[in-house]
Enzyme design. Structure first.
Site, PDB file in Angstrom:
ATOM      1  N   ARG A  51      65.823 -32.697  19.345  1.00 33.37           N
ATOM      2  CA  ARG A  51      65.407 -31.328  19.050  1.00 33.37           C
ATOM      3  C   ARG A  51      64.297 -30.879  19.997  1.00 33.37           C
ATOM      4  NH1 ARG A  51      63.029 -31.131  13.649  1.00 33.37           N
ATOM      5  NH2 ARG A  51      61.034 -30.971  14.715  1.00 33.37           N
ATOM      6  N   TYR A 103      69.842  -4.275  25.108  1.00 33.27           N
ATOM      7  CA  TYR A 103      70.892  -4.953  24.352  1.00 33.27           C
ATOM      8  C   TYR A 103      70.708  -4.665  22.869  1.00 33.27           C
ATOM      9  CZ  TYR A 103      73.529  -8.751  22.197  1.00 33.27           C
ATOM     10  OH  TYR A 103      74.386  -9.478  21.404  1.00 33.27           O
ATOM     11  N   ASP A 176      64.692  -9.443  31.247  1.00 34.85           N
ATOM     12  CA  ASP A 176      66.050  -9.857  30.925  1.00 34.85           C
ATOM     13  C   ASP A 176      66.894  -9.576  32.156  1.00 34.85           C
ATOM     14  OD1 ASP A 176      68.689 -10.113  30.133  1.00 34.85           O
ATOM     15  OD2 ASP A 176      68.450  -9.038  28.242  1.00 34.85           O
ATOM     16  N   LYS A 201      76.731 -15.598  29.406  1.00 35.65           N
ATOM     17  CA  LYS A 201      77.387 -14.632  30.267  1.00 35.65           C
ATOM     18  C   LYS A 201      77.659 -15.230  31.653  1.00 35.65           C
ATOM     19  CE  LYS A 201      76.780 -11.743  26.790  1.00 35.65           C
ATOM     20  NZ  LYS A 201      75.786 -12.378  25.932  1.00 35.65           N
TER      21      LYS A 201
END
Length: 378
Positions: A51, A103, A176, A201
């Site tokens: 983790r 977004y 971004d 993406k």
């Protein structure tokens, strides 16, 4: 080598080294979630628990850091998780200045989760540096967030100008850069502090991995808090997904180049079409921020464009329904071309024009894509 390797070589080579002890050209997947302690309670293998980190993350993170010319990079379970972690690293009462058009799912998260938690979220007009500057000077934000090109109208924000404003008011500048990818724009070299990617993406590019990433210019207090939050909230990627992401990144330069070439050709072909009111693409000279895009994007203007259909919402939906080669689906940046009536997807409260169809242009033969749009326009 006496000169730094080109980004295309870095991407193709992946880690750029073979793995021990078998001299693997392709890095192995490290599936273990836990690691043996030494007799004294130490960790001789340098790992504690997956983790926090995993050897499968290392190569993809190192490659992204190289491509972004960053100090370091971190993988996340999704682009949404990566972006949210940046805002979670702020303190209640801090001001975050974000673009009005961004977004939609992340915009909703900011309004429904970050704002009630105590973060002050304020909006500026996309690509309007004067508006950004005046609001930054008045609000003294802790964080300025940029999305460029901005989904789904592909507005371009001048990153270097925004970085100057951020330095003036003492803000962190985060970008971004999902649509641009590090092959077209490197925000850290233009003065940004952080860069975010929805790695689902273009970085992966095959519609088979959900992933996100952050890269940083410096190993500062904010970055250390982001690292803790990734582990503490469990927003990590699985080792197999990290391996798939790295495999996708090795063809990033080929896919981005093909998508850029196809998108530019489509934009030029259909600009001024009798059934369209606008073709939104930063590579067109008619785009309002074309000069900014030409200055900060190198090697292409991206694979995303939008068409606005003259006869309105129903006509744009009908156009989308008639497409055959373009598949009607959400997401972007993969090898296959996708289309969607974006306002319908975003639903109530959308800021997207009702007549807009978003196209994610893939790597198919250009003639097939052109013919498909032509027949769908009727």
């Amino acid at each position: 080598m006496t000169k730094p390797l080109h980004p295309e070589t870095l991407a193709a080579q992946g880690p750029g080294r073979v793995s021990e002890p078998y001299k693997d050209i392709v890095p192995p997947i490290h599936a273990s979630t836990t690691y043996e302690r030494g007799a004294a309670g130490d960790y001789p293998g340098g790992r504690v628990y997956s983790r926090a980190d995993n050897p499968s993350y290392d190569t993809a993170e190192a490659l992204l850091a190289q491509l972004e010319n960053a100090h370091a990079a971190l993988l996340f379970a999704s682009g949404q998780a990566a972006a949210a972690t940046v805002f979670q690293a702020l303190a209640p009462g801090d001001v975050a200045l974000v673009p009005r058009n961004m977004y939609w799912a992340f915009r909703n998260w900011l309004l429904r989760a970050a704002a009630p938690w105590g973060l002050k979220v304020e909006f500026y007009e996309n690509a309007a540096i004067d508006d950004l500057a005046s609001k930054a000077r008045a609000l003294k934000p802790r964080l300025i967030w940029i999305e460029t090109p901005a989904n789904p109208t592909w507005d371009i924000t001048d990153i270097a100008a925004a970085a100057t404003i951020a330095r003036e008011v003492g803000a962190v500048l985060a970008v971004d850069s999902t649509v641009a990818t590090p092959l077209l724009t490197r925000p850290l070299e233009l003065g940004a502090h952080l860069v975010m990617h929805s790695a689902t993406k273009y970085l992966n590019g095959h519609s088979d991995v959900i992933a996100g990433a952050l890269a940083t210019a410096a190993d500062d207090e904010l970055w250390q808090r982001i690292k803790y939050l990734r582990s503490g909230s469990g927003a990590v990627l699985g080792p197999f997904e990290a391996w798939l992401l790295l495999r996708g990144m090795r063809t990033l330069h080929l896919r981005v180049a093909a998508a850029c070439a196809n998108a530019l050709a489509i934009a030029r072909r259909f600009e001024g079409h009798a059934r369209l009111s606008h073709v939104l693409y930063p590579g067109l000279a008619s785009h309002p921020q074309h000069a900014v895009a030409a200055r900060q994007m190198h090697g292409g203007f991206g694979g995303m464009l939008s068409l606005r259909v003259k006869d309105g919402e129903e006509a744009s939906k009908a156009f989308t329904a008639r497409l055959k080669v373009f598949k009607r689906a959400t997401s972007l940046g993969s090898v296959e071309s996708l289309a969607e009536h974006r306002a319908s997807v975003e639903g109530p409260g959308t800021l997207c024009p009702a007549d807009l169809v978003r196209l994610s242009v893939g790597v198919e033969h250009l003639d097939d894509l052109l013919a498909d749009i032509e027949q769908a326009l009727g």
